[in-house]
Design a protein around this motif. Structure first.
Motif, mmCIF file in Angstrom:
data_model
loop_
_atom_site.group_PDB
_atom_site.id
_atom_site.type_symbol
_atom_site.label_atom_id
_atom_site.label_comp_id
_atom_site.label_asym_id
_atom_site.label_seq_id
_atom_site.Cartn_x
_atom_site.Cartn_y
_atom_site.Cartn_z
ATOM 1 N N VAL A 296 117.569 20.960 57.767
ATOM 2 C CA VAL A 296 118.020 20.170 58.532
ATOM 3 C C VAL A 296 119.184 19.495 57.263
ATOM 4 O O VAL A 296 119.299 19.762 56.467
ATOM 5 N N THR A 297 120.192 18.931 58.189
ATOM 6 C CA THR A 297 121.331 19.122 57.782
ATOM 7 C C THR A 297 121.767 18.186 58.463
ATOM 8 O O THR A 297 122.371 17.609 59.456
ATOM 9 N N LEU A 298 122.634 16.645 57.342
ATOM 10 C CA LEU A 298 122.663 15.549 57.945
ATOM 11 C C LEU A 298 123.912 15.138 57.480
ATOM 12 O O LEU A 298 124.470 15.644 56.265
ATOM 13 N N THR A 299 124.782 14.523 58.334
ATOM 14 C CA THR A 299 126.710 15.071 57.631
ATOM 15 C C THR A 299 127.081 13.034 58.571
ATOM 16 O O THR A 299 126.393 12.401 59.224
ATOM 17 N N THR A 300 127.972 12.773 57.885
ATOM 18 C CA THR A 300 128.497 11.434 58.222
ATOM 19 C C THR A 300 129.564 11.456 59.233
ATOM 20 O O THR A 300 130.148 12.686 59.893
ATOM 21 N N ALA A 301 130.299 10.550 60.096
ATOM 22 C CA ALA A 301 131.583 10.650 60.856
ATOM 23 C C ALA A 301 132.061 11.933 60.611
ATOM 24 O O ALA A 301 133.112 12.201 60.933
ATOM 25 N N LYS B 133 120.895 21.795 62.489
ATOM 26 C CA LYS B 133 120.184 22.906 62.032
ATOM 27 C C LYS B 133 120.280 24.044 62.687
ATOM 28 O O LYS B 133 119.427 24.555 63.994
ATOM 29 N N ALA B 134 120.706 25.411 62.142
ATOM 30 C CA ALA B 134 120.628 26.612 63.086
ATOM 31 C C ALA B 134 119.895 27.076 63.134
ATOM 32 O O ALA B 134 119.508 27.877 64.697
ATOM 33 N N THR B 135 118.846 27.180 62.264
ATOM 34 C CA THR B 135 117.534 27.793 62.889
ATOM 35 C C THR B 135 116.106 27.678 62.469
ATOM 36 O O THR B 135 115.996 26.316 61.424
ATOM 37 N N LEU B 136 115.671 27.325 62.771
ATOM 38 C CA LEU B 136 114.175 27.350 62.532
ATOM 39 C C LEU B 136 113.612 27.509 59.997
ATOM 40 O O LEU B 136 113.111 26.473 59.958
ATOM 41 N N GLU C 61 106.960 19.605 73.288
ATOM 42 C CA GLU C 61 106.833 20.141 72.240
ATOM 43 C C GLU C 61 108.130 19.903 71.225
ATOM 44 O O GLU C 61 109.458 19.866 72.211
ATOM 45 N N THR C 62 109.100 19.156 69.951
ATOM 46 C CA THR C 62 110.451 18.887 69.548
ATOM 47 C C THR C 62 110.758 20.222 69.082
ATOM 48 O O THR C 62 110.396 21.024 68.699
ATOM 49 N N VAL C 63 112.237 20.032 69.842
ATOM 50 C CA VAL C 63 113.164 21.161 69.597
ATOM 51 C C VAL C 63 114.212 20.717 68.313
ATOM 52 O O VAL C 63 114.767 19.963 67.811
ATOM 53 N N MET C 64 114.162 21.311 67.451
ATOM 54 C CA MET C 64 114.193 21.495 66.091
ATOM 55 C C MET C 64 115.139 22.239 65.630
ATOM 56 O O MET C 64 115.774 22.274 64.857
ATOM 57 N N THR C 65 116.040 23.069 66.033
ATOM 58 C CA THR C 65 117.247 22.933 66.184
ATOM 59 C C THR C 65 118.737 22.668 66.963
ATOM 60 O O THR C 65 118.142 21.924 68.302
ATOM 61 N N GLY D 255 109.953 24.464 62.117
ATOM 62 C CA GLY D 255 110.993 24.279 62.223
ATOM 63 C C GLY D 255 111.061 23.531 60.679
ATOM 64 O O GLY D 255 111.654 23.433 59.886
ATOM 65 N N ILE D 256 109.276 22.816 60.733
ATOM 66 C CA ILE D 256 109.438 21.743 59.238
ATOM 67 C C ILE D 256 108.910 22.782 58.720
ATOM 68 O O ILE D 256 109.670 22.467 56.832
ATOM 69 N N ALA D 257 107.954 23.842 57.818
ATOM 70 C CA ALA D 257 106.919 24.018 56.850
ATOM 71 C C ALA D 257 107.547 25.825 57.110
ATOM 72 O O ALA D 257 108.490 25.639 55.509
#
Length: 344
Positions: free
Chosen positions: A311-316, A304-307, A280-284, A123-125
């Protein structure tokens, strides 16, 4: 007939004379000018490095490369981390952590110590589109990362660019020459942006809407890294349980942004040497996040929808979080076995 021609000639000359007088007559005061209006051109967007948002004059067409780097007392100080665009910290066996360091805008000569792959590295690479450099790994994990479309450059597979340092004991002494490792990449395209960046640090979301913070204190089961804001340097500086984290060159490791993602950690099907399940860290999915930029922190949500997606970061309010231009460290802190404290 001749007299008629003379009268026509006189009329023609008179008309031409009147026309000439009209064209040379001055305009009356207040008469608007018919001169064309000049429109200023729209400034062209300044090209930036996709993983840092930092302006670039002449970016080389090369892929990003992710390198799995050890983070134990035997591995410190690491080599090359200070040149990474993005560093991900993830929990592995025994509650310690490892790094997945991503290089693109800057390429150190040597990186290491290099260690083995874990399932969350997919999910990182995968969103980067470039290779993942590792020492090796369990066949189960190798397969899961390759299934996500990631090229593996592995010491165990006989790829070039790796060497053992005589200054440390195995397995903490495997290093890689980054240029040689990168020359084996199957793609040449640069990565897409992984985060949203502000034009300047003063316009970062945390700076505009966050709360002041002097330090972040993180906890994993067996390690407690921290980040302290240095206003003079304009960066967050890293420590390991209160001791400054330095590179092999003697520089204190730092970043313009620290992103803390609260993540779920599950037992994978792999087993470590003691027979316990490899975490294992769940990346989705989605979860809580904390974004630190410019000496301020802002609560956010990660998703994060798929591997293969970043990643998407959103505000409140649902807006994208804009980071400060520069390097970013992402802390994958377990929701049930870790925590984060903010010091004001």
């Amino acid at each position: 007939m001749a007299g008629r021609r003379r009268r026509l000639a006189v009329l023609t000359i008179a008309a031409l004379a009147l026309t000439g007088c009209a064209s040379s007559a001055p305009r009356e005061a207040g008469t608007p000018s018919t001169a064309p209006t000049t429109v200023a051109p729209t400034p062209a967007a300044v090209p930036t490095w996709p993983l840092t948002g930092v302006p670039v004059d002449d970016a080389e067409e090369r892929p990003a490369v992710a390198v799995k780097v050890e983070n134990t007392a035997m591995a410190r100080p690491q080599t090359g981390l200070e040149e990474a665009d993005v560093v991900w910290e993830e929990m592995v066996e025994g509650g310690i952590t490892r790094f997945n360091a991503v290089f693109h805008s800057r390429l150190p000569e040597v990186v290491g110590p290099i260690r083995s792959v874990r399932p969350m590295d997919a999910g990182i690479a995968a969103p980067l589109g470039g290779p993942q450099v590792i020492s090796g790994g369990q066949p189960l994990f190798l397969g899961s990362v390759q299934d996500a479309g990631v090229q593996l450059i592995s010491h165990d597979a006989g790829h070039a660019g790796f060497f053992r340092s005589p200054d440390r004991r195995a397995p903490h002494n495997l290093y890689g020459r980054l240029a040689e490792l990168l020359s084996q990449a199957e793609v040449t395209e640069p990565p897409r942006a992984q985060f949203t960046f502000a034009v300047g640090s003063e316009e970062a979301s945390a700076v505009l809407d966050g709360e002041p913070a002097s330090a972040l204190r993180l906890s994993f089961p067996q390690t407690s890294p921290g980040w302290t804001w240095d206003a003079d340097a304009g960066r967050w500086l890293r420590d390991e349980a209160g001791e400054p984290a330095t590179s092999a060159a003697g520089d204190v490791l730092g970043a313009e942004n620290v992103v803390v993602m609260r993540v779920e950690v599950v037992a994978s099907e792999g087993r470590d040497q003691s027979g316990d399940a490899v975490p294992e860290t769940v990346m989705t999915g989605t979860g809580e996040a904390l974004v630190a930029s410019g000496g301020r922190v802002l609560p956010a949500t990660w998703s994060k929808a798929t591997l293969e997606e970043p990643v998407t970061l959103t505000t409140a309010a649902g807006d994208d979080v804009a980071l400060s231009p520069g390097t970013t460290w992402v802390e994958l802190v377990p929701v049930d076995r870790g925590g984060v404290d903010v010091e004001r």
